[in-house]
Design an enzyme around this catalytic site. Structure first.
Site, PDB file in Angstrom:
ATOM      1  N   GLY A  12       0.824  -1.229   0.000  1.00 33.35           N
ATOM      2  CA  GLY A  12       0.000   0.000   0.000  1.00 33.35           C
ATOM      3  C   GLY A  12       0.844   1.258   0.000  1.00 33.35           C
ATOM      4  CG  ASN A  13      -0.654   5.292  -1.397  1.00 34.62           C
ATOM      5  OD1 ASN A  13      -0.052   4.969  -2.424  1.00 34.62           O
ATOM      6  ND2 ASN A  13      -1.755   6.020  -1.405  1.00 34.62           N
ATOM      7  CB  SER A  40       0.102  -8.755  -2.481  1.00 35.49           C
ATOM      8  OG  SER A  40      -0.967  -7.900  -2.823  1.00 35.49           O
ATOM      9  NE  ARG A  99      -5.111   6.540  14.143  1.00 31.95           N
ATOM     10  CZ  ARG A  99      -5.462   6.942  12.933  1.00 31.95           C
ATOM     11  NH1 ARG A  99      -6.593   7.644  12.762  1.00 31.95           N
ATOM     12  NH2 ARG A  99      -4.720   6.655  11.881  1.00 31.95           N
ATOM     13  CB  CYS A 130      -2.045  11.718   7.885  1.00 31.80           C
ATOM     14  SG  CYS A 130      -3.633  11.474   7.093  1.00 31.80           S
ATOM     15  CD  GLN A 157      -7.480  15.604   5.750  1.00 33.61           C
ATOM     16  OE1 GLN A 157      -8.217  16.116   6.587  1.00 33.61           O
ATOM     17  NE2 GLN A 157      -7.283  14.298   5.728  1.00 33.61           N
ATOM     18  N   GLY A 161      -4.355  10.136   0.884  1.00 37.28           N
ATOM     19  CA  GLY A 161      -4.807   9.759   2.228  1.00 37.28           C
ATOM     20  C   GLY A 161      -5.822   8.631   2.192  1.00 37.28           C
ATOM     21  NE  ARG A 235      -9.663  12.587   0.492  1.00 38.85           N
ATOM     22  CZ  ARG A 235      -8.950  12.054   1.474  1.00 38.85           C
ATOM     23  NH1 ARG A 235      -7.784  12.563   1.791  1.00 38.85           N
ATOM     24  NH2 ARG A 235      -9.400  11.014   2.142  1.00 38.85           N
ATOM     25  CG  HIS A 242      -3.003  15.556   4.366  1.00 42.74           C
ATOM     26  ND1 HIS A 242      -3.351  15.118   3.107  1.00 42.74           N
ATOM     27  CD2 HIS A 242      -3.411  14.597   5.226  1.00 42.74           C
ATOM     28  CE1 HIS A 242      -3.958  13.947   3.198  1.00 42.74           C
ATOM     29  NE2 HIS A 242      -4.019  13.593   4.470  1.00 42.74           N
TER      30      HIS A 242
HETATM   31  C1  2RA Z   1      -7.261  10.632   4.795  1.00 38.24           C
HETATM   32  N1  2RA Z   1      -6.584  11.027   7.091  1.00 38.24           N
HETATM   33  O1  2RA Z   1      -6.570  11.611   4.507  1.00 38.24           O
HETATM   34  C2  2RA Z   1      -7.305  10.122   6.219  1.00 38.24           C
HETATM   35  C3  2RA Z   1      -6.762   8.712   6.311  1.00 38.24           C
HETATM   36  N2  2RA Z   1      -5.397   8.642   5.948  1.00 38.24           N
HETATM   37  O2  2RA Z   1      -7.937   9.988   3.957  1.00 38.24           O
END
Ligand code: 2RA
Length: 345
Positions: A12-13, A40, A99, A130, A157, A161, A235, A242
Protein backbone atom coordinates in the site's frame (compact mmCIF):
# COMPACT_ATOMS: atom_id res chain seq x y z
CA UNK A 1 21.68 -8.27 17.20
CA UNK A 2 19.29 -5.90 15.43
CA UNK A 3 15.53 -5.87 15.26
CA UNK A 4 13.48 -8.16 13.04
CA UNK A 5 10.63 -6.17 11.56
CA UNK A 6 7.47 -7.09 9.64
CA UNK A 7 5.88 -4.40 7.45
CA UNK A 8 2.25 -5.48 7.17
CA UNK A 9 0.41 -3.97 4.21
CA UNK A 10 3.70 -3.72 2.32
CA UNK A 11 2.15 -2.99 -1.08
CA UNK A 12 0.00 0.00 0.00
CA UNK A 13 0.87 3.71 -0.10
CA UNK A 14 2.01 3.75 3.54
CA UNK A 15 3.58 0.29 3.47
CA UNK A 16 5.89 1.18 0.60
CA UNK A 17 6.84 4.43 2.37
CA UNK A 18 7.57 2.53 5.60
CA UNK A 19 9.97 0.24 3.75
CA UNK A 20 11.74 3.21 2.17
CA UNK A 21 12.02 5.09 5.47
CA UNK A 22 13.16 1.95 7.31
CA UNK A 23 15.96 1.59 4.77
CA UNK A 24 16.99 5.21 5.45
CA UNK A 25 16.62 4.89 9.25
CA UNK A 26 19.42 4.58 11.86
CA UNK A 27 17.42 1.74 13.42
CA UNK A 28 19.52 -1.40 13.92
CA UNK A 29 17.61 -3.72 11.58
CA UNK A 30 18.56 -7.37 11.28
CA UNK A 31 15.77 -8.52 8.96
CA UNK A 32 12.69 -7.01 7.27
CA UNK A 33 9.71 -9.02 6.06
CA UNK A 34 7.18 -7.60 3.57
CA UNK A 35 3.84 -9.05 4.65
CA UNK A 36 0.74 -8.72 2.51
CA UNK A 37 -2.60 -10.31 1.68
CA UNK A 38 -2.72 -13.61 -0.17
CA UNK A 39 -3.34 -11.91 -3.55
CA UNK A 40 0.00 -10.07 -3.27
CA UNK A 41 2.15 -13.04 -2.16
CA UNK A 42 5.33 -13.21 -4.24
CA UNK A 43 5.00 -9.60 -5.42
CA UNK A 44 8.28 -7.70 -5.07
CA UNK A 45 8.50 -4.45 -3.12
CA UNK A 46 11.50 -2.14 -2.70
CA UNK A 47 13.44 -1.94 0.55
CA UNK A 48 16.14 0.63 -0.21
CA UNK A 49 18.25 -0.89 -2.99
CA UNK A 50 16.93 -4.39 -2.29
CA UNK A 51 13.72 -6.10 -3.42
CA UNK A 52 11.61 -8.12 -0.96
CA UNK A 53 9.11 -10.78 -1.96
CA UNK A 54 5.78 -10.38 -0.15
CA UNK A 55 4.84 -13.19 2.23
CA UNK A 56 1.32 -14.22 3.26
CA UNK A 57 -0.16 -12.54 6.34
CA UNK A 58 -2.34 -15.61 6.99
CA UNK A 59 0.60 -18.01 7.34
CA UNK A 60 3.46 -15.77 8.50
CA UNK A 61 5.01 -16.72 11.88
CA UNK A 62 5.11 -13.47 13.87
CA UNK A 63 7.13 -15.04 16.69
CA UNK A 64 10.13 -14.46 14.40
CA UNK A 65 9.81 -10.67 14.52
CA UNK A 66 10.22 -8.07 17.27
CA UNK A 67 8.18 -5.30 15.65
CA UNK A 68 5.24 -5.22 13.25
CA UNK A 69 4.55 -1.94 11.42
CA UNK A 70 0.90 -2.21 10.41
CA UNK A 71 -0.85 -0.38 7.59
CA UNK A 72 -3.37 -2.83 6.18
CA UNK A 73 -6.68 -1.21 7.02
CA UNK A 74 -8.89 -1.16 10.07
CA UNK A 75 -10.49 -4.56 9.62
CA UNK A 76 -7.11 -6.32 9.33
CA UNK A 77 -5.79 -4.39 12.35
CA UNK A 78 -8.82 -5.34 14.43
CA UNK A 79 -8.11 -9.04 13.92
CA UNK A 80 -4.36 -9.17 13.45
CA UNK A 81 -2.83 -6.56 15.78
CA UNK A 82 -3.87 -8.53 18.90
CA UNK A 83 -2.78 -11.79 17.26
CA UNK A 84 0.65 -10.38 16.39
CA UNK A 85 1.03 -8.92 19.89
CA UNK A 86 0.12 -12.35 21.31
CA UNK A 87 2.97 -13.77 19.21
CA UNK A 88 5.31 -11.53 21.20
CA UNK A 89 5.92 -8.74 18.67
CA UNK A 90 5.16 -5.07 19.41
CA UNK A 91 2.65 -3.65 16.91
CA UNK A 92 2.74 -0.04 15.68
CA UNK A 93 -0.67 0.28 14.07
CA UNK A 94 -1.61 2.95 11.51
CA UNK A 95 -5.35 2.29 11.48
CA UNK A 96 -7.87 4.19 13.60
CA UNK A 97 -8.96 0.92 15.26
CA UNK A 98 -6.85 1.15 18.44
CA UNK A 99 -6.20 4.91 18.73
CA UNK A 100 -8.79 5.67 21.41
CA UNK A 101 -8.27 2.44 23.40
CA UNK A 102 -7.20 3.53 26.92
CA UNK A 103 -4.66 0.70 27.01
CA UNK A 104 -3.06 1.72 23.72
CA UNK A 105 -0.71 4.73 23.58
CA UNK A 106 -1.27 7.20 20.73
CA UNK A 107 2.17 8.63 19.98
CA UNK A 108 3.81 11.48 18.11
CA UNK A 109 7.47 11.40 19.23
CA UNK A 110 7.91 15.21 19.13
CA UNK A 111 4.84 15.64 21.35
CA UNK A 112 4.36 12.76 23.83
CA UNK A 113 7.31 10.39 23.45
CA UNK A 114 7.02 9.05 27.01
CA UNK A 115 3.55 7.70 26.23
CA UNK A 116 5.29 4.98 24.21
CA UNK A 117 6.04 3.07 27.45
CA UNK A 118 2.33 2.23 27.56
CA UNK A 119 2.91 -0.42 24.88
CA UNK A 120 3.40 -2.99 27.65
CA UNK A 121 -0.36 -3.15 28.31
CA UNK A 122 -1.55 -4.59 24.99
CA UNK A 123 1.64 -4.80 22.94
CA UNK A 124 0.08 -2.26 20.56
CA UNK A 125 0.99 1.38 19.89
CA UNK A 126 -1.33 3.46 17.71
CA UNK A 127 -0.12 5.87 15.06
CA UNK A 128 -2.41 8.93 14.92
CA UNK A 129 -4.32 10.16 11.90
CA UNK A 130 -2.11 11.99 9.38
CA UNK A 131 -3.98 15.30 9.68
CA UNK A 132 -3.67 15.13 13.48
CA UNK A 133 0.07 14.37 13.49
CA UNK A 134 1.21 17.40 11.51
CA UNK A 135 -1.05 19.69 13.54
CA UNK A 136 0.10 18.55 17.00
CA UNK A 137 3.77 18.78 15.98
CA UNK A 138 3.10 22.47 15.28
CA UNK A 139 0.90 23.02 18.34
CA UNK A 140 3.19 21.40 20.93
CA UNK A 141 5.85 24.16 21.33
CA UNK A 142 3.18 26.86 21.24
CA UNK A 143 1.08 25.04 23.86
CA UNK A 144 4.08 24.65 26.17
CA UNK A 145 4.80 28.38 25.88
CA UNK A 146 1.32 30.00 25.97
CA UNK A 147 -1.23 27.24 26.76
CA UNK A 148 -3.71 26.68 23.93
CA UNK A 149 -7.42 27.17 24.70
CA UNK A 150 -8.99 26.47 21.30
CA UNK A 151 -7.99 25.47 17.77
CA UNK A 152 -10.05 26.00 14.63
CA UNK A 153 -8.57 24.09 11.70
CA UNK A 154 -9.52 23.66 8.03
CA UNK A 155 -7.67 20.92 6.19
CA UNK A 156 -6.82 20.54 2.49
CA UNK A 157 -6.14 16.80 2.28
CA UNK A 158 -4.62 15.09 -0.75
CA UNK A 159 -6.28 12.06 -2.27
CA UNK A 160 -3.41 9.71 -1.31
CA UNK A 161 -4.81 9.76 2.23
CA UNK A 162 -7.51 7.45 0.93
CA UNK A 163 -5.13 5.06 -0.81
CA UNK A 164 -3.88 4.30 -4.31
CA UNK A 165 -7.40 3.83 -5.66
CA UNK A 166 -8.16 7.50 -4.91
CA UNK A 167 -4.99 8.63 -6.68
CA UNK A 168 -5.92 6.57 -9.73
CA UNK A 169 -9.42 8.06 -9.73
CA UNK A 170 -8.15 11.66 -9.57
CA UNK A 171 -5.86 10.90 -12.51
CA UNK A 172 -8.66 9.30 -14.56
CA UNK A 173 -11.14 12.09 -13.80
CA UNK A 174 -8.58 14.76 -14.70
CA UNK A 175 -7.76 13.02 -17.98
CA UNK A 176 -11.49 12.55 -18.58
CA UNK A 177 -12.14 16.26 -18.31
CA UNK A 178 -9.44 17.13 -20.82
CA UNK A 179 -10.52 14.42 -23.23
CA UNK A 180 -14.26 15.08 -22.78
CA UNK A 181 -14.75 11.48 -21.60
CA UNK A 182 -17.78 10.94 -19.41
CA UNK A 183 -17.02 9.52 -15.93
CA UNK A 184 -18.92 8.67 -12.78
CA UNK A 185 -17.25 9.15 -9.37
CA UNK A 186 -16.36 5.74 -7.89
CA UNK A 187 -14.42 6.15 -4.62
CA UNK A 188 -15.50 9.77 -4.13
CA UNK A 189 -19.06 10.97 -3.55
CA UNK A 190 -18.67 13.68 -6.18
CA UNK A 191 -16.20 14.79 -8.87
CA UNK A 192 -12.81 15.45 -7.25
CA UNK A 193 -10.90 16.71 -10.31
CA UNK A 194 -10.91 20.55 -10.28
CA UNK A 195 -13.20 20.37 -7.25
CA UNK A 196 -13.03 20.10 -3.43
CA UNK A 197 -15.14 17.78 -1.25
CA UNK A 198 -15.93 18.71 2.41
CA UNK A 199 -16.29 15.07 3.42
CA UNK A 200 -13.63 12.60 4.58
CA UNK A 201 -14.65 9.32 6.24
CA UNK A 202 -18.26 8.86 7.46
CA UNK A 203 -20.74 11.40 8.86
CA UNK A 204 -21.47 11.24 12.61
CA UNK A 205 -24.66 12.18 14.50
CA UNK A 206 -23.05 15.51 15.50
CA UNK A 207 -22.81 16.52 11.84
CA UNK A 208 -19.00 16.26 11.97
CA UNK A 209 -17.29 13.69 9.78
CA UNK A 210 -15.25 11.00 11.54
CA UNK A 211 -12.08 12.66 10.19
CA UNK A 212 -13.06 15.87 11.99
CA UNK A 213 -13.84 13.93 15.15
CA UNK A 214 -10.43 12.20 14.93
CA UNK A 215 -8.61 15.54 14.90
CA UNK A 216 -10.53 16.63 18.01
CA UNK A 217 -10.32 13.38 20.01
CA UNK A 218 -6.76 12.48 19.07
CA UNK A 219 -5.39 15.96 19.83
CA UNK A 220 -6.98 15.74 23.28
CA UNK A 221 -5.35 12.33 23.90
CA UNK A 222 -1.91 13.29 22.55
CA UNK A 223 -1.52 16.94 23.54
CA UNK A 224 -3.97 18.00 26.29
CA UNK A 225 -7.56 16.92 27.07
CA UNK A 226 -8.46 20.54 27.79
CA UNK A 227 -7.64 21.80 24.29
CA UNK A 228 -10.81 22.43 22.24
CA UNK A 229 -10.58 21.58 18.52
CA UNK A 230 -13.08 22.49 15.79
CA UNK A 231 -12.14 20.93 12.45
CA UNK A 232 -13.41 21.01 8.88
CA UNK A 233 -11.67 18.35 6.77
CA UNK A 234 -11.72 18.79 3.01
CA UNK A 235 -10.49 16.53 0.20
CA UNK A 236 -8.68 18.48 -2.53
CA UNK A 237 -7.39 17.41 -5.96
CA UNK A 238 -3.71 16.98 -5.05
CA UNK A 239 -1.91 13.63 -4.99
CA UNK A 240 0.32 13.82 -1.88
CA UNK A 241 0.72 16.35 0.92
CA UNK A 242 -1.87 17.63 3.40
CA UNK A 243 -2.22 21.35 4.12
CA UNK A 244 -3.98 22.96 7.07
CA UNK A 245 -5.09 26.46 7.95
CA UNK A 246 -4.94 26.67 11.76
CA UNK A 247 -6.36 29.40 14.03
CA UNK A 248 -5.06 29.08 17.62
CA UNK A 249 -6.39 30.89 20.70
CA UNK A 250 -4.05 30.96 23.71
CA UNK A 251 -4.51 31.56 27.43
CA UNK A 252 -1.48 33.90 27.35
CA UNK A 253 -0.18 36.47 24.89
CA UNK A 254 2.13 35.17 22.14
CA UNK A 255 3.25 37.40 19.29
CA UNK A 256 3.68 36.10 15.75
CA UNK A 257 7.39 36.91 15.91
CA UNK A 258 7.82 34.98 19.15
CA UNK A 259 5.82 32.05 17.77
CA UNK A 260 7.90 32.05 14.58
CA UNK A 261 11.19 31.88 16.51
CA UNK A 262 9.82 29.17 18.79
CA UNK A 263 8.63 27.03 15.85
CA UNK A 264 11.92 27.57 14.06
CA UNK A 265 13.85 25.78 16.86
CA UNK A 266 11.27 23.06 17.56
CA UNK A 267 11.73 19.38 16.55
CA UNK A 268 10.17 18.13 13.33
CA UNK A 269 9.35 21.61 12.04
CA UNK A 270 10.72 23.85 9.31
CA UNK A 271 9.53 27.45 9.12
CA UNK A 272 9.31 29.07 5.69
CA UNK A 273 7.57 32.36 6.32
CA UNK A 274 8.24 35.49 4.32
CA UNK A 275 5.50 37.98 3.45
CA UNK A 276 6.40 37.96 -0.22
CA UNK A 277 5.65 35.98 -3.42
CA UNK A 278 6.56 32.36 -2.76
CA UNK A 279 7.42 33.01 0.90
CA UNK A 280 5.44 29.97 2.02
CA UNK A 281 5.33 26.21 1.45
CA UNK A 282 2.75 24.43 -0.73
CA UNK A 283 1.89 20.69 -0.72
CA UNK A 284 3.86 19.81 -3.86
CA UNK A 285 7.01 21.09 -2.12
CA UNK A 286 6.58 18.88 0.97
CA UNK A 287 6.39 15.56 -0.90
CA UNK A 288 9.20 13.23 0.16
CA UNK A 289 10.25 15.54 2.97
CA UNK A 290 10.46 14.49 6.65
CA UNK A 291 9.69 17.94 8.08
CA UNK A 292 6.34 19.56 8.78
CA UNK A 293 6.42 23.03 7.25
CA UNK A 294 4.97 26.18 8.81
CA UNK A 295 4.18 29.38 6.90
CA UNK A 296 1.87 32.44 7.08
CA UNK A 297 2.31 32.94 10.86
CA UNK A 298 0.37 36.05 11.86
CA UNK A 299 -1.74 37.54 14.63
CA UNK A 300 -5.52 37.30 14.27
CA UNK A 301 -6.59 40.95 14.46
CA UNK A 302 -10.15 39.97 15.35
CA UNK A 303 -9.32 38.31 18.69
CA UNK A 304 -6.69 38.76 21.46
CA UNK A 305 -4.06 36.04 22.09
CA UNK A 306 -4.85 34.37 18.76
CA UNK A 307 -2.60 33.37 15.85
CA UNK A 308 -3.15 32.02 12.35
CA UNK A 309 -0.70 29.72 10.59
CA UNK A 310 -0.38 27.44 7.56
CA UNK A 311 0.90 23.88 8.06
CA UNK A 312 1.98 21.48 5.28
CA UNK A 313 3.35 17.95 5.53
CA UNK A 314 3.78 14.77 3.46
CA UNK A 315 0.81 12.75 4.74
CA UNK A 316 2.44 9.45 3.71
CA UNK A 317 5.69 10.28 5.52
CA UNK A 318 5.31 12.27 8.74
CA UNK A 319 1.57 11.64 8.52
CA UNK A 320 2.07 7.88 8.63
CA UNK A 321 5.22 5.98 7.68
CA UNK A 322 7.84 8.30 9.19
CA UNK A 323 5.95 8.71 12.47
CA UNK A 324 5.65 4.91 12.65
CA UNK A 325 9.39 4.39 12.14
CA UNK A 326 10.15 7.17 14.63
CA UNK A 327 8.06 5.30 17.21
CA UNK A 328 10.11 2.17 16.45
CA UNK A 329 13.27 4.24 17.00
CA UNK A 330 11.84 5.43 20.35
CA UNK A 331 11.36 1.78 21.38
CA UNK A 332 14.88 0.88 20.25
CA UNK A 333 16.31 3.79 22.28
CA UNK A 334 14.42 2.36 25.23
CA UNK A 335 16.20 -0.97 24.61
CA UNK A 336 13.05 -2.82 23.56
CA UNK A 337 13.86 -6.52 24.17
CA UNK A 338 13.69 -8.98 21.29
CA UNK A 339 10.65 -11.17 20.97
CA UNK A 340 10.84 -13.63 23.91
CA UNK A 341 8.64 -16.09 21.96
CA UNK A 342 11.13 -16.38 19.11
CA UNK A 343 12.66 -19.80 18.69
CA UNK A 344 16.08 -18.20 18.17
CA UNK A 345 15.58 -15.39 20.71
C1 2RA B 1 -7.26 10.63 4.79
N1 2RA B 1 -6.58 11.03 7.09
O1 2RA B 1 -6.57 11.61 4.51
C2 2RA B 1 -7.31 10.12 6.22
C3 2RA B 1 -6.76 8.71 6.31
N2 2RA B 1 -5.40 8.64 5.95
O2 2RA B 1 -7.94 9.99 3.96
Amino acid sequence: MGYRIAVVGATGNVGTEMLTILSESDLDVEKVYAVASRKSVGREVSYGDKELKCVDLETFDFTQVDLALMSAGGEVSKIWSPKIAAAGAIVIDNSSTWRMDPDVPLVVPEVNADAVDGYKKKGIIANPNCSTIQMVVALKPLHDRAKIKRVVVSTYQSVSGGGKKNMDELWLQTKGIYSNDQFQPVNFTKQIAFNVIPHIDVFMDSGDTKEEWKMKAETMKILDPKVKVSATCVRVPTFVGHAESINIEFEEELSADEARELLRISPGLMVVDKQEDGGYVTPVECVGEYATFISRIREDSTQDNTLNLWCVSDNLRKGAALNTVQIAELLANRKLPRNAKSKAA
